[in-house]
Design a protein around this motif. Sequence first.
Motif, PDB file in Angstrom:
ATOM      1  N   ALA A 193      12.946  16.526   4.290  1.00  0.00           N
ATOM      2  CA  ALA A 193      14.296  16.049   4.569  1.00  0.00           C
ATOM      3  C   ALA A 193      14.361  15.461   5.975  1.00  0.00           C
ATOM      4  N   GLY A 194      15.182  14.437   6.144  1.00  0.00           N
ATOM      5  CA  GLY A 194      15.307  13.779   7.441  1.00  0.00           C
ATOM      6  C   GLY A 194      16.511  14.285   8.216  1.00  0.00           C
ATOM      7  N   LEU A 195      16.294  14.569   9.490  1.00  0.00           N
ATOM      8  CA  LEU A 195      17.363  14.988  10.384  1.00  0.00           C
ATOM      9  C   LEU A 195      17.320  14.136  11.647  1.00  0.00           C
ATOM     10  N   VAL A 196      18.448  14.068  12.334  1.00  0.00           N
ATOM     11  CA  VAL A 196      18.536  13.371  13.610  1.00  0.00           C
ATOM     12  C   VAL A 196      18.947  14.377  14.678  1.00  0.00           C
ATOM     13  N   LEU A 197      18.202  14.412  15.781  1.00  0.00           N
ATOM     14  CA  LEU A 197      18.537  15.258  16.927  1.00  0.00           C
ATOM     15  C   LEU A 197      19.172  14.387  17.997  1.00  0.00           C
ATOM     16  N   LEU A 246      22.756  21.438  28.548  1.00  0.00           N
ATOM     17  CA  LEU A 246      23.181  20.514  27.503  1.00  0.00           C
ATOM     18  C   LEU A 246      23.005  21.164  26.144  1.00  0.00           C
ATOM     19  N   THR A 247      23.647  20.569  25.158  1.00  0.00           N
ATOM     20  CA  THR A 247      23.584  21.029  23.775  1.00  0.00           C
ATOM     21  C   THR A 247      23.024  19.915  22.914  1.00  0.00           C
ATOM     22  N   VAL A 248      22.086  20.269  22.038  1.00  0.00           N
ATOM     23  CA  VAL A 248      21.469  19.315  21.120  1.00  0.00           C
ATOM     24  C   VAL A 248      21.890  19.671  19.704  1.00  0.00           C
ATOM     25  N   LEU A 249      22.316  18.672  18.940  1.00  0.00           N
ATOM     26  CA  LEU A 249      22.739  18.862  17.561  1.00  0.00           C
ATOM     27  C   LEU A 249      21.690  18.312  16.607  1.00  0.00           C
ATOM     28  N   ALA A 250      21.507  19.009  15.480  1.00  0.00           N
ATOM     29  CA  ALA A 250      20.679  18.496  14.383  1.00  0.00           C
ATOM     30  C   ALA A 250      21.632  17.998  13.303  1.00  0.00           C
ATOM     31  N   MET A 251      21.535  16.703  12.979  1.00  0.00           N
ATOM     32  CA  MET A 251      22.474  16.063  12.064  1.00  0.00           C
ATOM     33  C   MET A 251      21.785  15.738  10.745  1.00  0.00           C
ATOM     34  N   ALA A 252      22.420  16.132   9.631  1.00  0.00           N
ATOM     35  CA  ALA A 252      22.006  15.698   8.297  1.00  0.00           C
ATOM     36  C   ALA A 252      23.113  14.792   7.779  1.00  0.00           C
ATOM     37  N   GLY A 253      22.917  13.495   7.951  1.00  0.00           N
ATOM     38  CA  GLY A 253      24.005  12.566   7.685  1.00  0.00           C
ATOM     39  C   GLY A 253      25.126  12.831   8.674  1.00  0.00           C
TER      40      GLY A 253
END
Length: 361
Positions: A193-197, A246-253
């Motif tokens: 699955a693809g995620l964006v950080l 800082l805070t990093v988010l992992a986005m699925a869509g």
Amino acid sequence: MGTSTWRLRVQLTDSPGVLARLTVRLADQYCNVLALTVLPVPDGVVDELVVAAPDRLRPADLVALLEAEGGREVSIAAASMHDLVDERAAALRAAGRALAEPGELAASLRSVMGADSVTPVPAGPESAGWGVSALDGHQFVVNLPGGTALLVRRAWAPFTDSELARAFALLEVLGAAGQDVTEPRAVLTTDGAGLVLRVGRPSDADDVAALHKRCSMRTLFTRYHAGVRTVPRRWLHRLLSPPRGLTVLAMAGPEVVAVGQLIGMSAPGLAEISLLVEDSWQRRGVGTALLSHLASVARGSGYEELIGWCLPAEDALTRTAARAGLSTRQRVEDGLLRVAVCAIRTGSVARVSASTKHYKR
């Protein structure tokens, strides 16, 4: 007699004999000049010296010695063996490191600039590509294509124009090699699955609140060590805008499926980390990707060790660090397990990290 090593910067008139007189004065006090760099500035030159000085000389004494020879705007900081590395060799190593792994850009830029920290930040609305916005002599922002930026800081001495040129040169090398150094970053989980950080922003509050509602009570208790079901709005603001990190988010869509946070501690070289991964995304390498990314950010920010606090029976952070190729040390403090993660990668890296690439919008 013991000695200490110091890094000094002093602005001198660019005329014959000035530097020689300065080094003679240092020698009279049994100071040994280990390295010297000359940086041109509009009103003369800035000389940077790495000096081994007797412990009886305080920093203020060394500053006074340089000022007695006409030195202006003298700055001083404790030095390490890294400050004795040849600048050209260090720049080549930094470029090679960023070419091999674009996620190491912040750490490479910190090395080239001699900066205290290089931290990802959201770019301003006017940013559309490469550029530098000087905030003051001690910090500036490198704007990257894609709407993100790097904040470069150095407290002990201001940056010179020639040092800023080094930053542009590094970015030019990466651009010529076809490396995309922009954020966000895309990763593949272990099941493909693809995620964006990407860096979190205050505008993400609703999406982060929705993540917490989807998490089980066990997952939330493991993260907060308290029985929470919803997160107050003031917590969300602090979560997304931490004062020293800082805070990093992992986005699925459009959905936030994981959150990682890095916050500087009062002790030098230490930062606190925390991870929250939605239940349905656990054991798929998401935490490994987040931790690996936070470790890259930590190296750029000058942190050597990342501290996580876990319940005594939990070993998830230790296992996640091992998959990211990061070593750990543990001890129990105040009823919690204190896990110290070395920010320097030492082992093999799990597939989710090896599959990391840069995301183009």
